[in-house]
Motif scaffolding. Structure first.
Motif, PDB file in Angstrom:
ATOM      1  N   GLU A  90       1.372   6.798   4.368  1.00 33.09           N
ATOM      2  CA  GLU A  90       1.287   8.138   4.372  1.00 33.09           C
ATOM      3  C   GLU A  90       2.593   8.901   4.717  1.00 33.09           C
ATOM      4  O   GLU A  90       3.016   9.907   3.753  1.00 33.09           O
ATOM      5  N   GLY A  91       3.580   8.238   5.617  1.00 39.46           N
ATOM      6  CA  GLY A  91       4.840   9.183   5.769  1.00 39.46           C
ATOM      7  C   GLY A  91       5.539   9.043   4.580  1.00 39.46           C
ATOM      8  O   GLY A  91       6.448  10.055   4.031  1.00 39.46           O
ATOM      9  N   GLU A  92       5.432   8.053   3.852  1.00 41.61           N
ATOM     10  CA  GLU A  92       6.231   7.825   2.550  1.00 41.61           C
ATOM     11  C   GLU A  92       5.828   8.716   1.391  1.00 41.61           C
ATOM     12  O   GLU A  92       6.794   9.367   0.572  1.00 41.61           O
ATOM     13  N   LEU A  93       4.499   8.992   1.479  1.00 43.47           N
ATOM     14  CA  LEU A  93       3.897  10.003   0.234  1.00 43.47           C
ATOM     15  C   LEU A  93       4.375  11.481   0.811  1.00 43.47           C
ATOM     16  O   LEU A  93       4.715  12.123  -0.083  1.00 43.47           O
ATOM     17  N   GLN A  94       4.455  11.524   2.003  1.00 45.98           N
ATOM     18  CA  GLN A  94       5.054  13.070   2.518  1.00 45.98           C
ATOM     19  C   GLN A  94       6.417  13.308   2.206  1.00 45.98           C
ATOM     20  O   GLN A  94       6.765  14.213   1.652  1.00 45.98           O
ATOM     21  N   PHE A  95       7.293  12.058   2.305  1.00 49.57           N
ATOM     22  CA  PHE A  95       8.626  12.248   1.930  1.00 49.57           C
ATOM     23  C   PHE A  95       8.793  12.470   0.429  1.00 49.57           C
ATOM     24  O   PHE A  95       9.622  13.215   0.082  1.00 49.57           O
ATOM     25  N   TYR A 122       1.004  -1.304   0.009  1.00 49.65           N
ATOM     26  CA  TYR A 122       0.071  -0.069  -0.068  1.00 49.65           C
ATOM     27  C   TYR A 122       0.966   1.150  -0.056  1.00 49.65           C
ATOM     28  O   TYR A 122       2.105   1.035  -0.067  1.00 49.65           O
ATOM     29  N   LEU A 123       0.407   2.299  -0.093  1.00 48.89           N
ATOM     30  CA  LEU A 123       1.061   3.687  -0.072  1.00 48.89           C
ATOM     31  C   LEU A 123       0.950   4.417   1.338  1.00 48.89           C
ATOM     32  O   LEU A 123       0.067   5.055   1.804  1.00 48.89           O
TER      33      LEU A 123
END
Ligand code: FES
Length: 165
Positions: free
Chosen positions: A51-56, A48-49
């Motif tokens: 959230e913290g990685e998307l922010q990064f 899945y995606l």
């Protein structure tokens, strides 16, 4: 989906930036035009995606987080929430519908305590209803991971699912 996006955007998590995601960004030359490919790779890594990685990704590429969420919510292939170890895809096509897919759906929900689109609390199963999976002559049908289960009845759901631990 809009509510989910707002809920996720409303959380105050910090950017993660795992090594895996840093490598993914490098593989895509940190090119903002390749965000979709990056998201595909992140999902392949985490299922899945996060959230913290998307922010990064947003911070590293200078792409607004809202833009990344717009992409992630536009394509059905992306998951914003963690998925179970096993994916149940119950067919909701016409043949399955007229042959009792709704009853099977109710049985899955009762058996696992999870609604369509959800994941069980123990992360054993994710459950979704999909379009025709090509077994119309043996409806109602569902897939669990790559396995196909046909001629389902509400009373046979438990047996069909019990081998997936
Ligand atoms: S309609 Fe269910 S398999 Fe085709």
């Amino acid at each position: 989906m809009k509510q989910m996006k707002e809920k996720l955007l409303g959380r105050k998590e910090t950017a993660s930036g795992s090594k895996a995601v840093k490598d993914i960004l490098e593989r895509h030359s940190r090119n903002p035009a390749r965000v979709i490919g990056m998201l595909q790779d992140i999902q392949a890594r985490f299922s899945y995606l996060p959230e913290g990685e998307l922010q990064f990704v947003s911070e590293e590429l200078g792409v607004p987080l809202t833009r990344i969420y717009a992409i992630a919510t536009f394509y059905k292939a992306f998951n914003l929430l963690p998925r179970g170890r096993h994916q149940i895809r119950l067919c909701g096509g016409t043949a399955c519908h007229v042959r009792g897919a709704e009853l099977v759906k109710g049985a899955i929900t009762r058996e696992l305590g999870v609604e369509e689109g959800g994941t069980t609390e123990d992360a054993r199963f994710s459950f979704e209803v999909v379009r025709c999976i090509g077994c119309c002559g043996q409806a109602p049908a569902m897939m669990v991971n790559e396995d196909i289960h046909v001629k389902l009845k509400s009373v046979t759901v438990r047996k069909a699912l019990e081998k997936y631990k």
